[in-house]
Design an enzyme around this catalytic site. Structure first.
Site, PDB file in Angstrom:
ATOM      1  N   THR A 125       0.771  -1.244  -0.012  1.00  0.00           N
ATOM      2  CA  THR A 125      -0.015  -0.105   0.056  1.00  0.00           C
ATOM      3  C   THR A 125       0.823   1.154   0.010  1.00  0.00           C
ATOM      4  O   THR A 125       0.573   2.225  -0.735  1.00  0.00           O
ATOM      5  CB  THR A 125      -0.823   0.010   1.184  1.00  0.00           C
ATOM      6  OG1 THR A 125      -1.607  -1.089   1.408  1.00  0.00           O
ATOM      7  CG2 THR A 125      -1.993   1.204   1.183  1.00  0.00           C
ATOM      8  N   HIS A 164      -6.133   0.354  -7.072  1.00  0.00           N
ATOM      9  CA  HIS A 164      -6.638  -0.319  -5.859  1.00  0.00           C
ATOM     10  C   HIS A 164      -7.040  -1.616  -6.423  1.00  0.00           C
ATOM     11  O   HIS A 164      -7.081  -1.801  -7.580  1.00  0.00           O
ATOM     12  CB  HIS A 164      -8.039   0.282  -5.456  1.00  0.00           C
ATOM     13  CG  HIS A 164      -8.984  -0.434  -4.787  1.00  0.00           C
ATOM     14  ND1 HIS A 164      -8.952  -0.567  -3.461  1.00  0.00           N
ATOM     15  CD2 HIS A 164     -10.003  -1.404  -5.308  1.00  0.00           C
ATOM     16  CE1 HIS A 164      -9.636  -1.486  -2.909  1.00  0.00           C
ATOM     17  NE2 HIS A 164     -10.468  -1.999  -3.967  1.00  0.00           N
TER      18      HIS A 164
HETATM   19  P1  CMP Z   1      -6.785   1.296  -1.150  1.00  0.00           P
HETATM   20  O1  CMP Z   1      -6.448  -0.249  -1.660  1.00  0.00           O
HETATM   21  O2  CMP Z   1      -7.618   1.689  -2.428  1.00  0.00           O
HETATM   22  O3  CMP Z   1      -7.695   0.815   0.020  1.00  0.00           O
HETATM   23  C1  CMP Z   1      -7.815   1.635   1.012  1.00  0.00           C
HETATM   24  C2  CMP Z   1      -7.002   2.870   0.822  1.00  0.00           C
HETATM   25  O4  CMP Z   1      -6.789   3.696   1.937  1.00  0.00           O
HETATM   26  C3  CMP Z   1      -5.630   2.432   0.525  1.00  0.00           C
HETATM   27  O5  CMP Z   1      -5.629   2.067  -0.765  1.00  0.00           O
HETATM   28  C4  CMP Z   1      -4.767   3.400   0.692  1.00  0.00           C
HETATM   29  O6  CMP Z   1      -4.663   4.353  -0.559  1.00  0.00           O
HETATM   30  C5  CMP Z   1      -5.493   4.311   1.678  1.00  0.00           C
HETATM   31  N1  CMP Z   1      -4.877   4.533   3.071  1.00  0.00           N
HETATM   32  C6  CMP Z   1      -4.353   3.685   3.633  1.00  0.00           C
HETATM   33  N2  CMP Z   1      -3.656   4.093   4.626  1.00  0.00           N
HETATM   34  C7  CMP Z   1      -3.744   5.362   4.375  1.00  0.00           C
HETATM   35  C8  CMP Z   1      -3.161   6.403   5.049  1.00  0.00           C
HETATM   36  N3  CMP Z   1      -2.466   6.297   6.550  1.00  0.00           N
HETATM   37  N4  CMP Z   1      -3.341   7.731   4.948  1.00  0.00           N
HETATM   38  C9  CMP Z   1      -4.012   7.920   3.646  1.00  0.00           C
HETATM   39  N5  CMP Z   1      -4.572   6.951   2.831  1.00  0.00           N
HETATM   40  C10 CMP Z   1      -4.416   5.671   3.300  1.00  0.00           C
END
Ligand code: CMP
Length: 138
Positions: free
Chosen positions: A92, A116
């Site tokens: 991530t 994603h």
């Molecule tokens: P995604 O796989 O789209 O699913 C949840 C999303 O939350 C993840 O990708 C990240 O882009 C976002 N995310 C996770 N942790 C954080 C964080 N600490 N700050 C901002 N965005 C976050």
């Protein structure tokens, strides 16, 4: 066994002009593109999609970002699609992503991380149904 997963090319990657390069990586990895559309989410639609994260401190930032521009939601298919796409995406946080992963190549931060991918079968089913009708998934 052939499996479907759900993915989104996020606004940061679209704005940088990386959509086609990311689709090429996905294709090279053996995924079939079952369906894709171009859309801009409202804030409310982004909140509905990410409802499981509603209690997280970054929920506001996440849903502002995901409704900030064009995204490409898509449905992908291959053997072991859910796990294989997550491997191809990388961690991530792009700073922790392995060389050769999409996030290593195209993402800039944990929030603006280019792509994603569903994390399990039940979330894939919800996410596919959130964006696509059955007749779009032949
Ligand atoms: P995604 O796989 O789209 O699913 C949840 C999303 O939350 C993840 O990708 C990240 O882009 C976002 N995310 C996770 N942790 C954080 C964080 N600490 N700050 C901002 N965005 C976050």
């Amino acid at each position: 066994m052939s499996q479907r997963t759900f993915s989104i090319i996020k606004p940061d990657a679209v704005k940088k002009g990386d959509t086609a390069a990311i689709l090429a990586e996905i294709s090279k990895a053996g995924f079939k593109l079952v369906a894709i559309k171009k859309i801009v989410l409202t804030k409310q639609q982004a909140e509905g999609f990410y409802h499981v994260h509603a209690a997280r401190p970054f929920f506001g930032e996440l849903t502002d970002f995901m409704s900030s521009g064009v995204i490409y939601p898509m449905v992908l298919e291959k053997d072991n699609a859910i796990a294989d796409l997550r491997k191809l995406m990388g961690a991530t946080d792009p700073a922790k992503a392995d060389e050769g992963t999409i996030r290593k190549m195209f993402a800039s931060s944990i929030g603006e991380n280019a792509i994603h991918g569903s994390d399990a079968e039940d979330t894939a089913a919800f996410e596919i149904g959130y964006f696509f009708a059955g007749y779009e998934l032949k």
